[in-house]
Design a protein around this motif. Structure first.
Motif, PDB file in Angstrom:
ATOM      1  N   TYR A   1       0.823  -1.216   0.000  1.00  0.00           N
ATOM      2  CA  TYR A   1       0.000   0.000   0.000  1.00  0.00           C
ATOM      3  C   TYR A   1       0.856   1.265   0.000  1.00  0.00           C
ATOM      4  CZ  TYR A   1      -3.976   2.971   1.354  1.00  0.00           C
ATOM      5  OH  TYR A   1      -4.951   3.929   1.406  1.00  0.00           O
TER       6      TYR A   1
ATOM      7  N   PRO B   1       3.777   2.316  -1.374  1.00  0.00           N
ATOM      8  CA  PRO B   1       4.167   2.913  -2.655  1.00  0.00           C
ATOM      9  C   PRO B   1       2.975   3.412  -3.464  1.00  0.00           C
ATOM     10  CG  PRO B   1       5.222   0.782  -2.343  1.00  0.00           C
ATOM     11  CD  PRO B   1       4.213   0.920  -1.256  1.00  0.00           C
ATOM     12  N   ARG B   2       1.820   2.783  -3.292  1.00  0.00           N
ATOM     13  CA  ARG B   2       0.633   3.215  -4.033  1.00  0.00           C
ATOM     14  C   ARG B   2       0.081   4.521  -3.458  1.00  0.00           C
ATOM     15  NH1 ARG B   2      -2.685  -2.556  -4.448  1.00  0.00           N
ATOM     16  NH2 ARG B   2      -1.314  -3.519  -5.986  1.00  0.00           N
ATOM     17  N   LEU B   3       0.190   4.634  -2.152  1.00  0.00           N
ATOM     18  CA  LEU B   3      -0.449   5.756  -1.457  1.00  0.00           C
ATOM     19  C   LEU B   3       0.402   7.024  -1.460  1.00  0.00           C
ATOM     20  CD1 LEU B   3      -2.729   6.753   0.496  1.00  0.00           C
ATOM     21  CD2 LEU B   3      -1.274   5.971   2.364  1.00  0.00           C
ATOM     22  N   LEU B   4       1.702   6.875  -1.198  1.00  0.00           N
ATOM     23  CA  LEU B   4       2.554   8.046  -0.940  1.00  0.00           C
ATOM     24  C   LEU B   4       2.422   9.170  -1.980  1.00  0.00           C
ATOM     25  CD1 LEU B   4       5.788   6.582   0.653  1.00  0.00           C
ATOM     26  CD2 LEU B   4       4.046   8.063   1.687  1.00  0.00           C
ATOM     27  N   PRO B   5       2.470   8.871  -3.281  1.00  0.00           N
ATOM     28  CA  PRO B   5       2.391   9.984  -4.231  1.00  0.00           C
ATOM     29  C   PRO B   5       1.104  10.790  -4.128  1.00  0.00           C
ATOM     30  CG  PRO B   5       3.163   8.002  -5.309  1.00  0.00           C
ATOM     31  CD  PRO B   5       2.706   7.593  -3.944  1.00  0.00           C
ATOM     32  N   PHE B   6       0.032  10.169  -3.632  1.00  0.00           N
ATOM     33  CA  PHE B   6      -1.234  10.892  -3.539  1.00  0.00           C
ATOM     34  C   PHE B   6      -1.278  11.817  -2.338  1.00  0.00           C
ATOM     35  CE2 PHE B   6      -2.482   7.399  -6.274  1.00  0.00           C
ATOM     36  CZ  PHE B   6      -3.231   8.075  -7.226  1.00  0.00           C
TER      37      PHE B   6
ATOM     38  N   ILE C   1       5.502   7.843 -18.379  1.00  0.00           N
ATOM     39  CA  ILE C   1       5.420   6.599 -17.605  1.00  0.00           C
ATOM     40  C   ILE C   1       4.367   5.619 -18.152  1.00  0.00           C
ATOM     41  CG2 ILE C   1       4.778   5.654 -15.342  1.00  0.00           C
ATOM     42  CD1 ILE C   1       6.336   7.905 -14.058  1.00  0.00           C
TER      43      ILE C   1
ATOM     44  N   LEU D   1       4.913  -3.986 -19.393  1.00  0.00           N
ATOM     45  CA  LEU D   1       3.925  -4.956 -18.920  1.00  0.00           C
ATOM     46  C   LEU D   1       3.596  -5.974 -20.014  1.00  0.00           C
ATOM     47  CD1 LEU D   1       1.505  -2.573 -16.974  1.00  0.00           C
ATOM     48  CD2 LEU D   1       2.920  -4.366 -15.974  1.00  0.00           C
TER      49      LEU D   1
ATOM     50  N   HIS E   1       4.786   0.510  -8.289  1.00  0.00           N
ATOM     51  CA  HIS E   1       3.561   1.320  -8.236  1.00  0.00           C
ATOM     52  C   HIS E   1       3.826   2.741  -7.749  1.00  0.00           C
ATOM     53  CE1 HIS E   1       1.295  -2.701  -8.095  1.00  0.00           C
ATOM     54  NE2 HIS E   1       1.282  -2.207  -9.309  1.00  0.00           N
TER      55      HIS E   1
ATOM     56  N   MET F   1       3.864   4.631 -10.904  1.00  0.00           N
ATOM     57  CA  MET F   1       2.542   4.714 -11.524  1.00  0.00           C
ATOM     58  C   MET F   1       1.644   5.666 -10.734  1.00  0.00           C
ATOM     59  SD  MET F   1       2.022   0.740 -12.580  1.00  0.00           S
ATOM     60  CE  MET F   1       3.262  -0.110 -13.568  1.00  0.00           C
ATOM     61  N   SER F   2       1.688   5.557  -9.416  1.00  0.00           N
ATOM     62  CA  SER F   2       0.889   6.459  -8.584  1.00  0.00           C
ATOM     63  C   SER F   2       1.326   7.904  -8.765  1.00  0.00           C
ATOM     64  CB  SER F   2       1.010   6.081  -7.110  1.00  0.00           C
ATOM     65  OG  SER F   2       0.148   5.011  -6.810  1.00  0.00           O
TER      66      SER F   2
ATOM     67  N   LEU G   1      -0.223   9.243 -11.861  1.00  0.00           N
ATOM     68  CA  LEU G   1      -1.660   9.486 -11.723  1.00  0.00           C
ATOM     69  C   LEU G   1      -1.951  10.652 -10.789  1.00  0.00           C
ATOM     70  CD1 LEU G   1      -3.370   5.994 -11.633  1.00  0.00           C
ATOM     71  CD2 LEU G   1      -3.213   7.605 -13.516  1.00  0.00           C
TER      72      LEU G   1
ATOM     73  N   VAL H   1      -8.309   6.069  -3.497  1.00  0.00           N
ATOM     74  CA  VAL H   1      -7.811   6.032  -4.878  1.00  0.00           C
ATOM     75  C   VAL H   1      -6.444   5.348  -4.903  1.00  0.00           C
ATOM     76  CG1 VAL H   1      -7.081   7.413  -6.855  1.00  0.00           C
ATOM     77  CG2 VAL H   1      -9.105   8.086  -5.575  1.00  0.00           C
ATOM     78  N   GLY H   2      -5.603   5.660  -3.920  1.00  0.00           N
ATOM     79  CA  GLY H   2      -4.273   5.067  -3.866  1.00  0.00           C
ATOM     80  C   GLY H   2      -4.317   3.564  -3.677  1.00  0.00           C
ATOM     81  N   PHE H   3      -5.249   3.096  -2.857  1.00  0.00           N
ATOM     82  CA  PHE H   3      -5.355   1.654  -2.596  1.00  0.00           C
ATOM     83  C   PHE H   3      -5.653   0.888  -3.873  1.00  0.00           C
ATOM     84  CE2 PHE H   3      -7.586  -2.241  -1.455  1.00  0.00           C
ATOM     85  CZ  PHE H   3      -6.736  -2.762  -0.492  1.00  0.00           C
TER      86      PHE H   3
ATOM     87  N   ILE I   1      -4.664   1.363  -6.895  1.00  0.00           N
ATOM     88  CA  ILE I   1      -3.705   1.417  -8.003  1.00  0.00           C
ATOM     89  C   ILE I   1      -3.069   0.045  -8.230  1.00  0.00           C
ATOM     90  CG2 ILE I   1      -1.564   2.459  -8.865  1.00  0.00           C
ATOM     91  CD1 ILE I   1      -3.900   4.402  -8.651  1.00  0.00           C
ATOM     92  N   THR I   2      -3.299  -0.483  -9.413  1.00  0.00           N
ATOM     93  CA  THR I   2      -2.619  -1.709  -9.837  1.00  0.00           C
ATOM     94  C   THR I   2      -2.068  -1.438 -11.236  1.00  0.00           C
ATOM     95  OG1 THR I   2      -4.603  -2.558 -10.892  1.00  0.00           O
ATOM     96  CG2 THR I   2      -4.291  -3.165  -8.600  1.00  0.00           C
ATOM     97  N   ASP I   3      -1.307  -2.375 -11.773  1.00  0.00           N
ATOM     98  CA  ASP I   3      -0.819  -2.195 -13.148  1.00  0.00           C
ATOM     99  C   ASP I   3      -1.990  -1.894 -14.084  1.00  0.00           C
ATOM    100  OD1 ASP I   3       1.680  -2.845 -12.262  1.00  0.00           O
ATOM    101  OD2 ASP I   3       1.596  -4.930 -12.941  1.00  0.00           O
TER     102      ASP I   3
ATOM    103  N   PHE J   1      -4.072   1.421 -13.280  1.00  0.00           N
ATOM    104  CA  PHE J   1      -3.198   2.513 -13.713  1.00  0.00           C
ATOM    105  C   PHE J   1      -3.234   2.660 -15.226  1.00  0.00           C
ATOM    106  CE2 PHE J   1       0.913   3.023 -15.804  1.00  0.00           C
ATOM    107  CZ  PHE J   1       1.120   4.379 -15.582  1.00  0.00           C
TER     108      PHE J   1
END
Lengths: 99, 256
Positions: free
Chosen positions: A15, A17-22, A41, A49, B108, B111-112, B115, B130-132, B134-136, B139
């Motif tokens: 979570y 890495p997914r959350l931090l940029p937001f 990107i 992918l 990610h 990618m995040s 976005l 929204v962050g939760f 995020i997947t390939d 995204f």
């Protein structure tokens, strides 16, 4: 209970890495170079992918390639996502039946 | 843009003057949700068979229903979950597995970032949601939304993807063995077909994008052939290619 500690550990490291940029404080204005980097990107991400995994998704790279070819041609000329996805699955299904 | 704004103001003349600065009013909300469903559905379809395969594998190593479903609900990361179950089966300890999961998913972060830069301003409490999601795949779909990304659209796409992953896990655990295997095999191409279909309209707009994408794919292939894990090699491929793209003549792919 030990299991859930393990799952939560995996959740945290996924979570963050997914959350931090937001939630990170965004610099008032990104430099043009940084902006461009961020805009590129998605294209690079898709490339990485797709190659090589798309061809390894099935045991048969040729049949996988045929499915991807359908998705690519349809996507190029008509666009959309659902028809390319379902069409690629159908292509693979048919070719597996023949093979 | 001006037209849209005019229409908007005609529709609700002076009724709610303080609602005016709502930037999401470019398009009606239901339209955003409809588009979100249309673009999220392919992810749901694509996740389903993979989640089934994951659940069957996890069941085989002796995990119970809630252990498997909770992993899909909380971790929500395809490749990492497969890897975790594989490592568990091999008798690897908990901490090395958590470390591996971290390295697989660190991509990610990039990618995040892309976005977050594209997303319209949204209420603070929505950001973690929204962050939760995020997947390939989410995204890839969200990144190609024309213009600033609308939160309601993003959440719709993410929610469908999540439903596909979690329900696929549950159904796979309970009934996976009853699915005909040719169907299961052919469904595995779904997500890759989606990636290709997302890329093609961009390529049509600008052929340079094709070279960029193939370049990233080749870097990924090369790094992977050194025995480096997929999560890291995808990260390196993105950094390398997007970095290379910023060195070239600027202001080219930017328009549009």
């Amino acid at each position: 209970m030990e299991w859930y500690g393990f799952v939560i550990g995996m959740m945290v490291v996924t979570y963050l890495p997914r959350l931090l940029p937001f939630v990170a404080v965004q610099p008032a204005k990104l430099s043009p170079r940084t902006k461009r980097f961020l805009e590129l990107i998605p294209y690079c991400g898709l490339g990485a992918l797709i190659l090589p995994d798309a061809f390894l998704a099935l045991n048969n790279p040729l049949i996988a390639g045929a499915g991807l070819l359908f998705a690519g041609l349809y996507g190029y000329y008509k666009g959309g996502i659902i028809i390319p996805v379902v069409g690629a699955m159908a292509t693979v299904y048919l070719l597996l039946g023949i093979g | 843009m001006n037209k849209e704004l005019d229409k908007q103001s005609n529709r609700q003349p002076n009724k709610q003057p303080d609602k005016q600065p709502n930037k999401q009013s470019d398009k009606p909300a239901e339209h955003l949700i409809q588009t979100g469903i249309k673009n999220g559905l392919p992810i749901l379809i694509g996740y389903f068979p993979i989640a089934i395969a994951f659940a069957m594998m996890a069941k085989q190593i002796g995990l119970d229903f809630w252990q498997v479903v909770s992993m899909s609900m909380l971790v929500y990361a395809g490749a990492a979950q497969f890897m975790a179950v594989g490592l568990l089966a091999a008798g690897v300890g908990v901490w090395p597995i958590i470390g591996t999961v971290f390295f697989i998913n660190i991509r990610h972060l990039l990618m995040s970032s892309a976005l977050a830069n594209k997303l319209e301003p949204l209420p603070g409490w929505l950001k973690p949601i929204v962050g939760f999601g995020i997947t390939d795949e989410s995204f890839s779909v969200l990144a190609f939304y024309p213009g600033r990304l609308k939160p309601s659209y993003a959440l719709t796409v993410e929610m469908l993807a999540y439903i596909g992953w979690v329900s696929g896990t549950a159904i796979g655990y309970l009934a996976g063995q009853f699915l005909p295997s040719p169907l299961q095999v052919s469904m595995k191409i779904g997500l890759y077909a989606m990636f290709v279909a997302l890329l093609m309209p961009q390529v049509r707009r600008n052929i340079g994008i094709l070279f960029l994408a193939i370049g990233a794919g080749l870097v990924n292939l090369g790094v992977r052939s050194l025995g480096i894990d997929a999560g890291i090699s995808i990260l390196l491929a993105i950094v390398f290619c997007a970095g290379l793209g910023t060195i070239g003549p600027s202001k080219q792919a930017k328009e549009g």
